[in-house]
Scaffold this motif. Structure first.
Motif, mmCIF file in Angstrom:
data_model
loop_
_atom_site.group_PDB
_atom_site.id
_atom_site.type_symbol
_atom_site.label_atom_id
_atom_site.label_comp_id
_atom_site.label_asym_id
_atom_site.label_seq_id
_atom_site.Cartn_x
_atom_site.Cartn_y
_atom_site.Cartn_z
ATOM 1 N N PHE A 146 0.953 -3.762 6.199
ATOM 2 C CA PHE A 146 2.203 -3.057 6.451
ATOM 3 C C PHE A 146 2.042 -1.552 6.266
ATOM 4 C CE2 PHE A 146 4.133 -7.268 5.401
ATOM 5 C CZ PHE A 146 4.553 -7.537 6.680
ATOM 6 N N ASN A 147 2.218 -1.070 5.027
ATOM 7 C CA ASN A 147 2.276 0.370 4.862
ATOM 8 C C ASN A 147 1.540 0.915 3.646
ATOM 9 O OD1 ASN A 147 4.021 -0.573 2.927
ATOM 10 N ND2 ASN A 147 5.867 0.055 4.000
ATOM 11 N N ASN A 148 0.578 0.164 3.129
ATOM 12 C CA ASN A 148 -0.284 0.738 2.102
ATOM 13 C C ASN A 148 -1.668 0.101 2.165
ATOM 14 O OD1 ASN A 148 0.658 -1.710 0.730
ATOM 15 N ND2 ASN A 148 -0.207 -0.843 -1.118
ATOM 16 N N THR A 149 -2.620 0.775 1.552
ATOM 17 C CA THR A 149 -4.020 0.355 1.593
ATOM 18 C C THR A 149 -4.583 0.323 0.176
ATOM 19 O OG1 THR A 149 -4.279 1.340 3.782
ATOM 20 C CG2 THR A 149 -6.301 0.922 2.547
ATOM 21 N N ILE A 150 -5.467 -0.661 -0.075
ATOM 22 C CA ILE A 150 -6.149 -0.794 -1.362
ATOM 23 C C ILE A 150 -7.648 -0.840 -1.080
ATOM 24 C CG2 ILE A 150 -6.458 -2.211 -3.419
ATOM 25 C CD1 ILE A 150 -3.887 -3.656 -2.708
ATOM 26 N N THR B 172 -5.689 3.400 -4.135
ATOM 27 C CA THR B 172 -4.590 3.013 -3.257
ATOM 28 C C THR B 172 -3.993 4.243 -2.587
ATOM 29 O OG1 THR B 172 -2.945 3.191 -5.040
ATOM 30 C CG2 THR B 172 -3.981 1.040 -4.721
ATOM 31 N N TRP B 173 -3.405 4.016 -1.407
ATOM 32 C CA TRP B 173 -2.659 5.073 -0.732
ATOM 33 C C TRP B 173 -1.675 4.450 0.235
ATOM 34 C CZ3 TRP B 173 -7.779 4.027 -0.010
ATOM 35 C CH2 TRP B 173 -8.223 3.759 1.280
ATOM 36 N N GLY B 174 -0.683 5.261 0.648
ATOM 37 C CA GLY B 174 0.362 4.782 1.543
ATOM 38 C C GLY B 174 1.707 4.759 0.842
ATOM 39 N N ASN B 175 2.552 3.811 1.202
ATOM 40 C CA ASN B 175 3.906 3.696 0.681
ATOM 41 C C ASN B 175 3.905 3.311 -0.799
ATOM 42 O OD1 ASN B 175 6.753 3.529 0.772
ATOM 43 N ND2 ASN B 175 6.640 1.333 1.136
ATOM 44 N N ASN B 176 4.888 3.831 -1.518
ATOM 45 C CA ASN B 176 5.032 3.519 -2.941
ATOM 46 C C ASN B 176 6.490 3.234 -3.301
ATOM 47 O OD1 ASN B 176 3.807 3.240 -5.547
ATOM 48 N ND2 ASN B 176 4.731 5.188 -6.138
ATOM 49 N N SER B 177 7.305 2.843 -2.313
ATOM 50 C CA SER B 177 8.738 2.659 -2.552
ATOM 51 C C SER B 177 9.035 1.572 -3.585
ATOM 52 C CB SER B 177 9.465 2.340 -1.244
ATOM 53 O OG SER B 177 8.964 1.134 -0.686
ATOM 54 N N SER B 178 8.124 0.631 -3.770
ATOM 55 C CA SER B 178 8.310 -0.442 -4.764
ATOM 56 C C SER B 178 7.207 -0.460 -5.805
ATOM 57 C CB SER B 178 8.357 -1.801 -4.062
ATOM 58 O OG SER B 178 9.470 -1.896 -3.219
ATOM 59 N N GLY B 179 6.423 0.620 -5.876
ATOM 60 C CA GLY B 179 5.337 0.679 -6.855
ATOM 61 C C GLY B 179 4.031 0.120 -6.339
ATOM 62 N N GLN B 180 3.878 -0.005 -5.010
ATOM 63 C CA GLN B 180 2.687 -0.608 -4.428
ATOM 64 C C GLN B 180 1.394 0.145 -4.754
ATOM 65 O OE1 GLN B 180 5.589 0.123 -2.785
ATOM 66 N NE2 GLN B 180 5.662 -0.918 -0.833
ATOM 67 N N LEU B 181 1.482 1.424 -5.118
ATOM 68 C CA LEU B 181 0.268 2.175 -5.419
ATOM 69 C C LEU B 181 -0.297 1.816 -6.791
ATOM 70 C CD1 LEU B 181 1.101 5.693 -3.947
ATOM 71 C CD2 LEU B 181 -0.085 3.774 -2.874
ATOM 72 N N SER C 75 3.971 -5.842 -2.946
ATOM 73 C CA SER C 75 3.264 -5.941 -4.220
ATOM 74 C C SER C 75 1.807 -6.302 -3.961
ATOM 75 C CB SER C 75 3.927 -6.975 -5.126
ATOM 76 O OG SER C 75 3.987 -8.225 -4.480
ATOM 77 N N ASP C 76 0.993 -6.128 -4.993
ATOM 78 C CA ASP C 76 -0.442 -6.338 -4.862
ATOM 79 C C ASP C 76 -0.997 -7.059 -6.079
ATOM 80 O OD1 ASP C 76 -0.688 -4.739 -2.392
ATOM 81 O OD2 ASP C 76 -0.119 -3.080 -3.690
ATOM 82 N N LEU C 77 -2.191 -7.630 -5.910
ATOM 83 C CA LEU C 77 -2.909 -8.310 -6.987
ATOM 84 C C LEU C 77 -4.319 -7.753 -7.083
ATOM 85 C CD1 LEU C 77 -2.286 -12.134 -6.358
ATOM 86 C CD2 LEU C 77 -1.202 -10.708 -8.083
ATOM 87 N N ALA C 78 -4.877 -7.795 -8.290
ATOM 88 C CA ALA C 78 -6.289 -7.469 -8.482
ATOM 89 C C ALA C 78 -6.900 -8.517 -9.400
ATOM 90 C CB ALA C 78 -6.457 -6.080 -9.090
ATOM 91 N N LEU C 79 -8.125 -8.914 -9.085
ATOM 92 C CA LEU C 79 -8.907 -9.821 -9.920
ATOM 93 C C LEU C 79 -9.996 -9.001 -10.582
ATOM 94 C CD1 LEU C 79 -9.851 -12.630 -10.906
ATOM 95 C CD2 LEU C 79 -11.148 -12.802 -8.764
ATOM 96 N N TRP D 29 1.163 -5.680 -9.475
ATOM 97 C CA TRP D 29 2.026 -4.509 -9.472
ATOM 98 C C TRP D 29 2.796 -4.469 -8.163
ATOM 99 C CZ3 TRP D 29 -3.127 -4.539 -8.744
ATOM 100 C CH2 TRP D 29 -3.634 -3.923 -7.608
ATOM 101 N N GLY D 30 3.871 -3.670 -8.155
ATOM 102 C CA GLY D 30 4.760 -3.599 -6.998
ATOM 103 C C GLY D 30 6.053 -4.335 -7.288
ATOM 104 N N ASN D 31 6.935 -4.438 -6.292
ATOM 105 C CA ASN D 31 8.262 -5.049 -6.486
ATOM 106 C C ASN D 31 8.971 -4.419 -7.681
ATOM 107 O OD1 ASN D 31 8.134 -6.714 -4.297
ATOM 108 N ND2 ASN D 31 7.661 -8.564 -5.453
ATOM 109 N N GLY D 32 8.845 -3.082 -7.829
ATOM 110 C CA GLY D 32 9.488 -2.372 -8.932
ATOM 111 C C GLY D 32 8.619 -2.227 -10.167
#
Length: 186
Positions: free
Chosen positions: A22-26, A36-45, A75-79, A88-91
């Protein structure tokens, strides 16, 4: 129409893996750092900043030793190498460890659904269950972290040299993450 021009992403190199949705990259670098870069409207960065977006890669300073990443809608996940999973994300503007998971081997995320492959190769899933995609035998609603009720891993298909079709040795379930894709099997 002329082809799109390729652009070099500035400020990052030595990248091992990348996810974009969609609108961010990891990106995960070979040293295990997460960018990370791109949209951060929900904390995606995941940087803890409340900026609307970033046009350049930003280091997520709270995570290191990252092995894999997954991206959902906002939102995103990291292992991490120690088998812990971070969300992180979704606020949630900074990564937080997902409780109830340890020794995870791999992760995936899509839309509002999250999955983790456990040390015994079982599958744990959580998130939205609007389309019964958590595999917990329940139709609808949201689901807390829990095991998939039944999971059959198919054998590797064989390509029939005459028909060039895939031949499976047993019943198989095929999942496709690309909307609009068609998979045909008999």
């Amino acid at each position: 129409n002329p082809p799109l021009a390729w652009l070099q992403v500035r400020g990052i190199s030595d990248v091992r893996s990348i996810k974009t949705r969609f609108n961010n990259t990891i990106a995960v670098k070979n040293d295990g750092t997460l960018w990370t870069w791109g949209n951060n409207s929900s904390g995606q960065l995941g940087t803890g900043t409340f900026i609307e977006r970033s046009s350049v890669p930003l280091l997520v300073t709270t995570l290191n030793d990252v092995q894999a990443v997954g991206q959902a809608t906002s939102s995103d996940l990291a292992l991490k190498a120690d088998g812990t999973v971070w969300f992180w994300g979704n606020g949630q503007y900074t990564p937080k460890q997902v409780t109830g998971l340890a020794g995870v081997k791999n992760i995936s995320a899509w839309s509002f659904v999250f999955a983790a492959i456990m040390p015994d190769d079982s599958l744990q899933m959580w998130g939205s269950n609007n389309y019964s995609n958590l595999g917990n035998g329940i139709v609808g609603g949201d689901g807390a972290l829990g095991p998939v009720k039944s999971l059959t891993v198919a054998a590797t298909p064989i390509i029939d040299p005459d028909s060039r079709l895939l031949v499976f040795q047993q019943d198989v379930v095929i999942t496709c993450e690309t909307l609009g894709s068609i998979i045909h099997y008999t």
